[in-house]
Design an enzyme around this catalytic site. Structure first.
Site, PDB file in Angstrom:
ATOM      1  N   GLU A   1       6.311  -1.816   9.803  1.00 49.35           N
ATOM      2  CA  GLU A   1       7.240  -0.699   9.558  1.00 49.35           C
ATOM      3  C   GLU A   1       7.066   0.430  10.565  1.00 49.35           C
ATOM      4  O   GLU A   1       7.987   1.199  10.803  1.00 49.35           O
ATOM      5  CB  GLU A   1       7.052  -0.142   8.131  1.00 49.35           C
TER       6      GLU A   1
ATOM      7  N   HIS B   1      -5.748 -25.547   8.502  1.00 46.10           N
ATOM      8  CA  HIS B   1      -5.190 -26.842   8.112  1.00 46.10           C
ATOM      9  C   HIS B   1      -3.682 -26.757   7.918  1.00 46.10           C
ATOM     10  O   HIS B   1      -3.075 -27.661   7.354  1.00 46.10           O
ATOM     11  CB  HIS B   1      -5.886 -27.337   6.839  1.00 46.10           C
TER      12      HIS B   1
ATOM     13  N   LYS C   1      19.197  -1.893   1.264  1.00 44.48           N
ATOM     14  CA  LYS C   1      19.459  -1.112   0.045  1.00 44.48           C
ATOM     15  C   LYS C   1      20.945  -0.792  -0.067  1.00 44.48           C
ATOM     16  O   LYS C   1      21.537  -0.912  -1.134  1.00 44.48           O
ATOM     17  CB  LYS C   1      18.645   0.186   0.056  1.00 44.48           C
TER      18      LYS C   1
HETATM   19  O1  PA5 Z   1       5.963   3.023   3.929  1.00 43.72           O
HETATM   20  C1  PA5 Z   1       6.914   3.360   3.246  1.00 43.72           C
HETATM   21  O2  PA5 Z   1       7.362   4.508   3.282  1.00 43.72           O
HETATM   22  C2  PA5 Z   1       7.591   2.384   2.297  1.00 43.72           C
HETATM   23  O3  PA5 Z   1       7.019   1.130   2.358  1.00 43.72           O
HETATM   24  C3  PA5 Z   1       7.489   2.889   0.880  1.00 43.72           C
HETATM   25  O4  PA5 Z   1       6.149   3.016   0.533  1.00 43.72           O
HETATM   26  C4  PA5 Z   1       8.203   1.963  -0.097  1.00 43.72           C
HETATM   27  O5  PA5 Z   1       9.525   1.733   0.311  1.00 43.72           O
HETATM   28  C5  PA5 Z   1       8.215   2.573  -1.496  1.00 43.72           C
HETATM   29  O6  PA5 Z   1       8.846   3.813  -1.494  1.00 43.72           O
HETATM   30  P1  PA5 Z   1       8.659   4.839  -2.679  1.00 43.72           P
HETATM   31  O7  PA5 Z   1       7.228   5.202  -2.762  1.00 43.72           O
HETATM   32  O8  PA5 Z   1       9.550   5.992  -2.327  1.00 43.72           O
HETATM   33  O9  PA5 Z   1       9.114   4.149  -3.950  1.00 43.72           O
END
Ligand code: PA5
Length: 427
Positions: free
Chosen positions: A283, A304, A417
């Site tokens: 990310e 394996h 989303k």
């Molecule tokens: O790193 C990030 O920002 C995302 O992976 C969030 O942690 C994830 O989408 C969850 O978001 P939230 O904590 O707003 O529910």
């Protein structure tokens, strides 16, 4: 406090394939690192994690430990509801230190939209005293919101609204979002995720620390290890600083066509930590058509399955071994009771055999032309795991800056989303 909690890094086997290329990037990595300390550069509103291990120590930690103590009373299980950065770090630490816990068992929900897993959890909760720790920075993420509604209904049906409220702790934004509003309206205990700490950098905030404290993990040690790693970052010479060397080497590899990094381990309890690492790096770096693709292997199991590809497939991947020298478990091969041909292993420990499997695999992959780095820990302890988490957070921040991306946003996550909500008819 122990001073250095860094994993030991060796980059020599990767660097020998690209002589001088990593060293040439150290000055740029050092500048990126200095910018993190000075609060400069892309995403500078999200640098709260840099000093978080120190900021969380003292009164914030004491308050959190007191709340954890009362949440633990009478509880058999703690269900952590969250997705992505809101649960992966907790699970990573819980699994890496699994033999050290002494509290309610941890369970996880809201990590997807699959019905069977949640149904199994509901069946497991039947007749058992449980608490909920719901974690969402935005307070609006669909997966945890749906699971939380179902689990909350179970608590309310069982205990009534007031008693249910005593069994729920929310970790969310300090001011905004549906979860913050509900916590205020219902009187749930609530902890704030600092504004300047993004989800995947939040494991050392209440996001990870609260559930881990309820489950009886040494969160103080975790923070101490991370704080020591942070100090080590500030004190190290750039050429010696493992964060800069790791970031510089992977950047040099990427620019030479090695586009996938495989984080490999021979320790069976590091699977969730690999998942946390995949999210952190994926990310943070994967944007604007750039980034190293983060993959993970667990050995010897995956030797394996994926071993063939690693040894002999397309040469566009590099490998970082995350190696732990000792598991602390004394298990040896017993005397023979038949002709299984294992006489040469009699009396030897599984740790020793696994160590040789690691050394053999490393040598084979190097011979197969895979650029290899190693990160080594003596053992998995709360401080060493804290130091490792911090090492990776700092490394991905430097690495993202070297790539020229903002490591702290995730605009691409919104695309699925939008489509999903359109199909679900969200108003
Ligand atoms: O790193 C990030 O920002 C995302 O992976 C969030 O942690 C994830 O989408 C969850 O978001 P939230 O904590 O707003 O529910």
């Amino acid at each position: 406090m122990e001073r250095t909690r860094f994993p030991r890094l060796s980059t020599a086997r990767a660097e020998s394939l690209l002589p001088g290329a990593a060293a040439a990037r150290i000055p740029a990595a050092a500048t990126a690192d200095a910018d993190l300390e000075a609060g400069r550069g892309p995403g500078s509103d999200f640098l709260g994690w840099v000093d978080l291990p120190r900021r969380m120590q003292g009164p914030p930690l004491e308050e959190l430990l007191a709340a954890a103590e009362s949440a633990r009373e009478g509880a058999e299980l703690l269900v952590v509801v969250g997705i992505g950065g809101s649960y992966l770090g907790t699970l990573a630490v819980a699994e890496a230190l699994r033999d050290t816990a002494h509290g309610p068992g941890l369970r996880f929900a809201g990590t997807d939209l699959g019905a069977p897993g949640l149904a199994r959890l509901l069946a497991e909760l039947d007749g058992r005293e449980f608490r909920i720790c719901v974690v969402s920075k935005s307070g609006t993420t669909l997966e945890p919101a749906v699971a939380f509604r179902i689990l909350r209904r179970l608590l309310i049906d069982r205990h009534g609204r007031d008693e249910a409220a005593r069994r729920i702790v929310a970790v969310t934004d300090a001011r905004r979002g549906a979860l913050r509003d509900m916590a205020a309206a219902e009187g749930w205990t609530a902890f704030a995720i600092p504004d300047d700490v993004g989800g995947r950098f939040s494991v050392l905030s209440p996001v990870g620390l609260f559930p881990l404290a309820v489950a009886g993990f040494d969160v103080r040690g975790l923070l101490e290890g991370a704080a020591a790693a942070r100090e080590a970052c500030r004190e190290a010479d750039p050429e010696e600083n493992p964060v800069l060397r790791y970031a510089a080497t992977r950047h040099a590899l990427l620019e030479s066509g090695f586009t996938t990094e495989v984080l490999s381990t021979f320790h069976g309890d590091l699977g969730p930590l690999q998942e946390w690492w995949k999210q952190l790096f994926g990310e943070s770096e994967g944007k604007d058509g750039r980034g190293v693709f983060p993959a993970a292997c667990r050995f010897t199991t995956d030797l394996h399955s994926l071993g063939q590809y690693l040894q002999d497939g397309r040469r566009d991947l590099f490998e970082t071994f995350l190696h732990v020298r000792s598991t602390g478990v004394d298990l040896t091969v017993p005397p023979a009771d038949g002709g299984d041909g294992l006489g040469y292993l009699e009396g030897r420990s599984l740790d020793e055999i696994n160590q040789k499997a690691y050394e053999g695999t490393l040598a084979a992959h190097v011979a197969g032309g895979v650029p290899v780095m190693t990160l080594e820990l003596d053992a998995l302890t709360a401080p060493s795991v804290g130091g490792l988490l911090y090492f990776f957070e700092r490394a991905v921040a430097v690495s993202g800056r070297l790539l020229g991306v903002n490591p702290f946003d995730q605009p691409g996550v919104e695309a699925y989303k939008r489509e999903m909500f359109r199909l679900l008819g969200r108003p």
